[in-house]
Enzyme design. Structure first.
Site, PDB file in Angstrom:
ATOM      1  N   ASP A  73      40.844  38.780  46.500  1.00  0.00           N
ATOM      2  CA  ASP A  73      41.342  37.437  46.224  1.00  0.00           C
ATOM      3  C   ASP A  73      40.786  37.027  44.872  1.00  0.00           C
ATOM      4  O   ASP A  73      39.588  37.164  44.615  1.00  0.00           O
ATOM      5  CB  ASP A  73      40.953  36.424  47.303  1.00  0.00           C
ATOM      6  CG  ASP A  73      41.898  35.226  47.240  1.00  0.00           C
ATOM      7  OD1 ASP A  73      43.078  35.402  47.606  1.00  0.00           O
ATOM      8  OD2 ASP A  73      41.481  34.149  46.784  1.00  0.00           O
ATOM      9  N   HIS A 185      36.876  40.805  35.882  1.00  0.00           N
ATOM     10  CA  HIS A 185      36.362  40.289  37.147  1.00  0.00           C
ATOM     11  C   HIS A 185      36.583  41.303  38.270  1.00  0.00           C
ATOM     12  O   HIS A 185      35.723  41.546  39.099  1.00  0.00           O
ATOM     13  CB  HIS A 185      37.064  38.969  37.464  1.00  0.00           C
ATOM     14  CG  HIS A 185      38.568  39.028  37.318  1.00  0.00           C
ATOM     15  ND1 HIS A 185      39.191  39.596  36.240  1.00  0.00           N
ATOM     16  CD2 HIS A 185      39.575  38.621  38.141  1.00  0.00           C
ATOM     17  CE1 HIS A 185      40.504  39.536  36.399  1.00  0.00           C
ATOM     18  NE2 HIS A 185      40.757  38.944  37.547  1.00  0.00           N
TER      19      HIS A 185
HETATM   20  P1  IMP Z   1      45.890  35.931  45.157  1.00  0.00           P
HETATM   21  O1  IMP Z   1      44.523  36.534  44.988  1.00  0.00           O
HETATM   22  O2  IMP Z   1      46.869  36.900  45.725  1.00  0.00           O
HETATM   23  O3  IMP Z   1      45.867  34.601  45.816  1.00  0.00           O
HETATM   24  O4  IMP Z   1      46.481  35.648  43.702  1.00  0.00           O
HETATM   25  C1  IMP Z   1      45.793  35.893  42.553  1.00  0.00           C
HETATM   26  C2  IMP Z   1      46.566  35.323  41.354  1.00  0.00           C
HETATM   27  O5  IMP Z   1      45.600  35.060  40.335  1.00  0.00           O
HETATM   28  C3  IMP Z   1      47.535  36.338  40.754  1.00  0.00           C
HETATM   29  O6  IMP Z   1      48.829  36.199  41.267  1.00  0.00           O
HETATM   30  C4  IMP Z   1      47.470  35.991  39.275  1.00  0.00           C
HETATM   31  O7  IMP Z   1      48.309  34.912  39.007  1.00  0.00           O
HETATM   32  C5  IMP Z   1      46.030  35.544  39.094  1.00  0.00           C
HETATM   33  N1  IMP Z   1      45.180  36.697  38.709  1.00  0.00           N
HETATM   34  C6  IMP Z   1      44.242  37.314  39.473  1.00  0.00           C
HETATM   35  N2  IMP Z   1      43.698  38.341  38.799  1.00  0.00           N
HETATM   36  C7  IMP Z   1      44.308  38.370  37.602  1.00  0.00           C
HETATM   37  C8  IMP Z   1      44.175  39.234  36.481  1.00  0.00           C
HETATM   38  O8  IMP Z   1      43.407  40.198  36.451  1.00  0.00           O
HETATM   39  N3  IMP Z   1      44.969  38.937  35.436  1.00  0.00           N
HETATM   40  C9  IMP Z   1      45.833  37.882  35.427  1.00  0.00           C
HETATM   41  N4  IMP Z   1      46.017  37.072  36.459  1.00  0.00           N
HETATM   42  C10 IMP Z   1      45.249  37.316  37.546  1.00  0.00           C
END
Ligand code: IMP
Length: 202
Positions: A73, A185
């Site tokens: 996440d 990250h």
């Molecule tokens: P979730 O963890 O699925 O709720 O969504 C994470 C969201 O954060 C992704 O859809 C991206 O929009 C953003 N995100 C997370 N990690 C990255 C990265 O490494 N690069 C760019 N956007 C990121």
């Protein structure tokens, strides 16, 4: 356990699948992907923190697959926006919005924000759930930087074209994937998770 132990990479996000698979390329576990389990319904991300959502996803997919499971996440926290979009990074501008629309919304919110106040960080929490032992561990990684004035580059995914990591002038969209893997990250969280996996499952 031996090197045949399977590890389910529990994400439907294509960008995360690509990066996690690259980062775990030489790791002595057999990587399985969610696309192999079309019958498993998507986890509901009802948590208020990255750690809560990573935990929800790891437990959900490990219970249904019976496999050792790794979830991710992550999101972008912008200081001038009180940490937004944060855990709602994927839903910012609506669930159906494109990455371009989310970046436009973020830039509009920061329109009046000066160059010195565009500090931001990417955060990633990786959770590892072992259904046979009933264990769950989380690992957090961060990457500090700032938000560009306009999207630059086509590499990576999500908000990458807007994020300039500290120590660089280019965005994650312009830097190579190899450079992103040295300081992201996700790479930082995964480094700790890999140590745990190596110790317990290889
Ligand atoms: P979730 O963890 O699925 O709720 O969504 C994470 C969201 O954060 C992704 O859809 C991206 O929009 C953003 N995100 C997370 N990690 C990255 C990265 O490494 N690069 C760019 N956007 C990121």
């Amino acid at each position: 356990m031996n090197e045949q132990t399977a590890l389910l990479i529990a994400t439907n996000n294509a960008g995360k699948v690509r990066e996690l698979s690259q980062l775990l390329k030489d790791f002595p576990l057999r990587l399985r992907l969610l696309e192999e389990f079309p019958g498993i319904e998507e986890a509901e991300e009802t948590g208020e923190t990255f750690a809560e959502n990573a935990t929800i996803k790891a437990l959900h997919y490990s219970a249904r697959s019976g496999l050792l499971t790794l979830s991710d996440d992550s999101g972008l926290s912008v200081d001038a926006l009180g940490g937004a979009p944060g855990v709602r990074s994927a839903r910012y501008a609506g669930r159906a919005a494109t990455y371009a629309e989310r970046m436009s919304k973020l830039l509009a919110e920061l329109d009046a924000t000066g160059d010195d106040e565009r500090r931001a960080r990417f955060v990633c929490v990786i959770a590892v759930a072992d259904p046979s032992a009933g264990t769950l561990h989380t690992f957090e990684g961060e990457c500090l930087g700032r938000i560009a004035r306009a999207p630059r580059g086509t590499g990576g995914f999500g908000y990458d074209p807007l994020f300039i990591p500290d120590g660089h002038d280019q965005t994650f969209g312009e830097l190579t994937q190899e450079v992103k893997h040295t300081l992201s990250h996700r790479a930082r969280a995964l480094q700790q998770a890999a140590r745990h996996l190596r110790e317990h499952f290889t």
